[in-house]
Design an enzyme around this catalytic site. Sequence first.
Site, short mmCIF file in Angstrom:
data_model
loop_
_atom_site.label_atom_id
_atom_site.label_comp_id
_atom_site.label_asym_id
_atom_site.label_seq_id
_atom_site.Cartn_x
_atom_site.Cartn_y
_atom_site.Cartn_z
N LYS A 268 -7.41 -3.53 8.22
CA LYS A 268 -6.70 -3.37 6.94
C LYS A 268 -7.49 -4.03 5.81
O LYS A 268 -7.73 -3.40 4.77
CB LYS A 268 -5.31 -3.99 7.01
CG LYS A 268 -4.49 -3.76 5.73
CD LYS A 268 -3.24 -4.61 5.67
CE LYS A 268 -3.55 -5.99 5.12
NZ LYS A 268 -2.33 -6.78 4.82
N ASP B 181 -0.85 -1.35 5.26
CA ASP B 181 -0.10 -2.55 4.88
C ASP B 181 1.39 -2.30 5.11
O ASP B 181 1.79 -1.22 5.56
CB ASP B 181 -0.40 -2.97 3.44
CG ASP B 181 0.05 -1.94 2.41
OD1 ASP B 181 0.76 -0.97 2.77
OD2 ASP B 181 -0.30 -2.09 1.23
#
Length: 214
Positions: free
Chosen positions: A125, A144
């Site tokens: 991420k 996220d």
Amino acid sequence: MTKEDLLKKSKVIIKRLAENYPDAKCHLEFKNPFELLVSTVLAAQCTDDRVNMTMVPLYKSKYKSTKDILKDGINNFRNNIKSINFFNNKTKSILSLSESVESKYNGRIPSSMEELTGLPGVGRKSASVILGNCFSKKDVIIVDTHLKRVSARLGLIENDNPDKIETELKEIIPAKEQFHFSMRIGEHGRLICQAKKPKCGECFLRDMCVFVNS
């Protein structure tokens, strides 16, 4: 829902997100890859606003590079970021990350997924955030909490695991759209499709939503 139906649905969602959030951008303030990398690691389980309040003045006055962080030392850095959640563990991560960047890349922030995820404290991420925002990579999905929640409510994903979510979305979102899709769906999650009190009455994706139509 068949793969063909998902592709059609995602195409409509991509179009509406682009119309409503054409300029969606990262909420962390940064001027270069170094700043965004450090702030992204610090933003785990902490608000972007808190990280910005703490780090922007430090970037201006003190930390211009990983070398500056190492020179300042672990105790000073820890004291400077005490307002950020889990500052002890994050201090260790940032110092280890800085050491790796200096020793492996001579202070340069790397620009590939493999290199970035090889740094301490940097997962897919965080790496995707850096690649999309700093190196103009379009084929990155930023998994996220907002993307995860909104994509599930829209019925675009079935998994809860971030790696599997990334794989699922990469199969239905065109590579050239993936970064912008991530930023825009994240914005939708912040403004409309919120965790506790989603504003379903204001949502331009309501007719596509599994959550509200189930």
